[in-house]
Design a protein around this motif. Sequence first.
Motif, mmCIF file in Angstrom:
data_model
loop_
_atom_site.group_PDB
_atom_site.id
_atom_site.type_symbol
_atom_site.label_atom_id
_atom_site.label_comp_id
_atom_site.label_asym_id
_atom_site.label_seq_id
_atom_site.Cartn_x
_atom_site.Cartn_y
_atom_site.Cartn_z
ATOM 1 N N ALA A 1 0.836 -1.199 0.000
ATOM 2 C CA ALA A 1 0.000 0.000 0.000
ATOM 3 C C ALA A 1 0.873 1.251 0.000
ATOM 4 O O ALA A 1 1.940 1.273 0.613
ATOM 5 N N SER A 2 0.403 2.276 -0.674
ATOM 6 C CA SER A 2 1.112 3.557 -0.700
ATOM 7 C C SER A 2 0.784 4.399 0.522
ATOM 8 O O SER A 2 1.472 5.364 0.810
ATOM 9 N N GLY A 3 -0.292 4.045 1.214
ATOM 10 C CA GLY A 3 -0.694 4.790 2.393
ATOM 11 C C GLY A 3 -1.924 4.192 3.029
ATOM 12 O O GLY A 3 -2.495 3.224 2.519
ATOM 13 N N LEU A 4 -2.322 4.772 4.146
ATOM 14 C CA LEU A 4 -3.483 4.290 4.890
ATOM 15 C C LEU A 4 -4.266 5.498 5.387
ATOM 16 O O LEU A 4 -3.692 6.400 5.980
ATOM 17 N N LEU A 5 -5.561 5.526 5.093
ATOM 18 C CA LEU A 5 -6.456 6.570 5.596
ATOM 19 C C LEU A 5 -7.406 5.942 6.596
ATOM 20 O O LEU A 5 -7.857 4.815 6.405
ATOM 21 N N THR A 6 -7.711 6.682 7.652
ATOM 22 C CA THR A 6 -8.687 6.179 8.613
ATOM 23 C C THR A 6 -10.007 6.914 8.429
ATOM 24 O O THR A 6 -10.039 8.059 7.987
ATOM 25 N N LYS A 7 -11.079 6.199 8.754
ATOM 26 C CA LYS A 7 -12.417 6.786 8.692
ATOM 27 C C LYS A 7 -12.673 7.527 9.989
ATOM 28 O O LYS A 7 -12.249 7.052 11.042
ATOM 29 N N PRO A 8 -13.342 8.649 9.986
ATOM 30 C CA PRO A 8 -13.850 9.329 8.799
ATOM 31 C C PRO A 8 -12.693 9.886 7.974
ATOM 32 O O PRO A 8 -11.707 10.378 8.513
ATOM 33 N N ILE A 9 -12.840 9.817 6.671
ATOM 34 C CA ILE A 9 -11.777 10.199 5.750
ATOM 35 C C ILE A 9 -11.569 11.716 5.769
ATOM 36 O O ILE A 9 -12.531 12.477 5.728
ATOM 37 N N ASP A 10 -10.319 12.117 5.833
ATOM 38 C CA ASP A 10 -9.955 13.527 5.707
ATOM 39 C C ASP A 10 -9.876 13.808 4.204
ATOM 40 O O ASP A 10 -8.884 13.502 3.554
ATOM 41 N N PHE A 11 -10.938 14.383 3.649
ATOM 42 C CA PHE A 11 -11.008 14.572 2.203
ATOM 43 C C PHE A 11 -10.028 15.626 1.690
ATOM 44 O O PHE A 11 -9.644 15.585 0.526
ATOM 45 N N SER A 12 -9.581 16.539 2.546
ATOM 46 C CA SER A 12 -8.568 17.496 2.085
ATOM 47 C C SER A 12 -7.239 16.772 1.855
ATOM 48 O O SER A 12 -6.538 17.051 0.878
ATOM 49 N N LEU A 13 -6.891 15.840 2.722
ATOM 50 C CA LEU A 13 -5.682 15.024 2.509
ATOM 51 C C LEU A 13 -5.822 14.155 1.269
ATOM 52 O O LEU A 13 -4.875 14.025 0.488
ATOM 53 N N LEU A 14 -6.981 13.569 1.092
ATOM 54 C CA LEU A 14 -7.215 12.728 -0.077
ATOM 55 C C LEU A 14 -7.153 13.560 -1.357
ATOM 56 O O LEU A 14 -6.583 13.133 -2.356
ATOM 57 N N ARG A 15 -7.686 14.765 -1.326
ATOM 58 C CA ARG A 15 -7.624 15.655 -2.498
ATOM 59 C C ARG A 15 -6.161 15.950 -2.859
ATOM 60 O O ARG A 15 -5.785 15.945 -4.025
ATOM 61 N N GLU A 16 -5.325 16.194 -1.851
ATOM 62 C CA GLU A 16 -3.891 16.429 -2.094
ATOM 63 C C GLU A 16 -3.251 15.221 -2.766
ATOM 64 O O GLU A 16 -2.442 15.361 -3.687
ATOM 65 N N GLU A 17 -3.609 14.041 -2.300
ATOM 66 C CA GLU A 17 -3.056 12.810 -2.871
ATOM 67 C C GLU A 17 -3.487 12.656 -4.329
ATOM 68 O O GLU A 17 -2.682 12.316 -5.197
ATOM 69 N N ILE A 18 -4.745 12.894 -4.611
ATOM 70 C CA ILE A 18 -5.244 12.792 -5.987
ATOM 71 C C ILE A 18 -4.567 13.846 -6.866
ATOM 72 O O ILE A 18 -4.149 13.542 -7.993
ATOM 73 N N ASP A 19 -4.427 15.063 -6.351
ATOM 74 C CA ASP A 19 -3.751 16.118 -7.122
ATOM 75 C C ASP A 19 -2.319 15.709 -7.476
ATOM 76 O O ASP A 19 -1.854 15.938 -8.585
ATOM 77 N N LYS A 20 -1.637 15.103 -6.522
ATOM 78 C CA LYS A 20 -0.261 14.640 -6.761
ATOM 79 C C LYS A 20 -0.236 13.595 -7.867
ATOM 80 O O LYS A 20 0.600 13.642 -8.765
ATOM 81 N N ARG A 21 -1.184 12.669 -7.833
ATOM 82 C CA ARG A 21 -1.249 11.613 -8.859
ATOM 83 C C ARG A 21 -1.615 12.198 -10.227
ATOM 84 O O ARG A 21 -1.122 11.733 -11.246
ATOM 85 N N LEU A 22 -2.474 13.212 -10.242
ATOM 86 C CA LEU A 22 -2.838 13.856 -11.508
ATOM 87 C C LEU A 22 -1.610 14.529 -12.133
ATOM 88 O O LEU A 22 -1.398 14.436 -13.340
ATOM 89 N N THR A 23 -0.806 15.176 -11.307
ATOM 90 C CA THR A 23 0.408 15.830 -11.800
ATOM 91 C C THR A 23 1.375 14.797 -12.381
ATOM 92 O O THR A 23 1.957 15.009 -13.450
ATOM 93 N N GLN A 24 1.520 13.665 -11.704
ATOM 94 C CA GLN A 24 2.425 12.613 -12.187
ATOM 95 C C GLN A 24 1.917 11.974 -13.472
ATOM 96 O O GLN A 24 2.712 11.521 -14.283
ATOM 97 N N ALA A 25 0.605 11.950 -13.669
ATOM 98 C CA ALA A 25 0.033 11.301 -14.850
ATOM 99 C C ALA A 25 0.194 12.138 -16.110
ATOM 100 O O ALA A 25 0.075 11.620 -17.213
ATOM 101 N N ARG A 26 0.460 13.400 -15.949
ATOM 102 C CA ARG A 26 0.567 14.297 -17.118
ATOM 103 C C ARG A 26 1.947 14.306 -17.693
ATOM 104 O O ARG A 26 2.928 14.043 -17.241
#
Length: 129
Positions: free
Chosen positions: A104-129
Amino acid sequence: MSVLVLVVDDEPDVEALFRQQFRRDLRAQRFRMDFANSAADALARVASSPGRSLILVLSDINMPGMTGLEMLPRVKEIRPDVPVIMITAYGDADTSRKALESGASGLLTKPIDFSLLREEIDKRLTQAR
């Protein structure tokens, strides 16, 4: 290129929650979100995802049938390039260790911190381009 985030969770309300949290991103077509309600369904989707379009898998750990921890090495076998973040209601050290040791690249606990998750998705979007 259309990029995809796959969310794996057996709880029916998860899809609505994620779509609500990321509604602007989804409307702006920054990425697509797909949902699988079981590990078996997720593995089929991972296997059929074309090339680089799949940028992240978010998976609950506790699911009936195959757990997220059992699914994780199989996802990494099919798509070693795709990061997998595990989601759990129980953020204990043993679960975290097992998830990270299994790839696993990481572990999130519930309730999910969506601001942290948004940062992670943004990072992956940057890498995909």
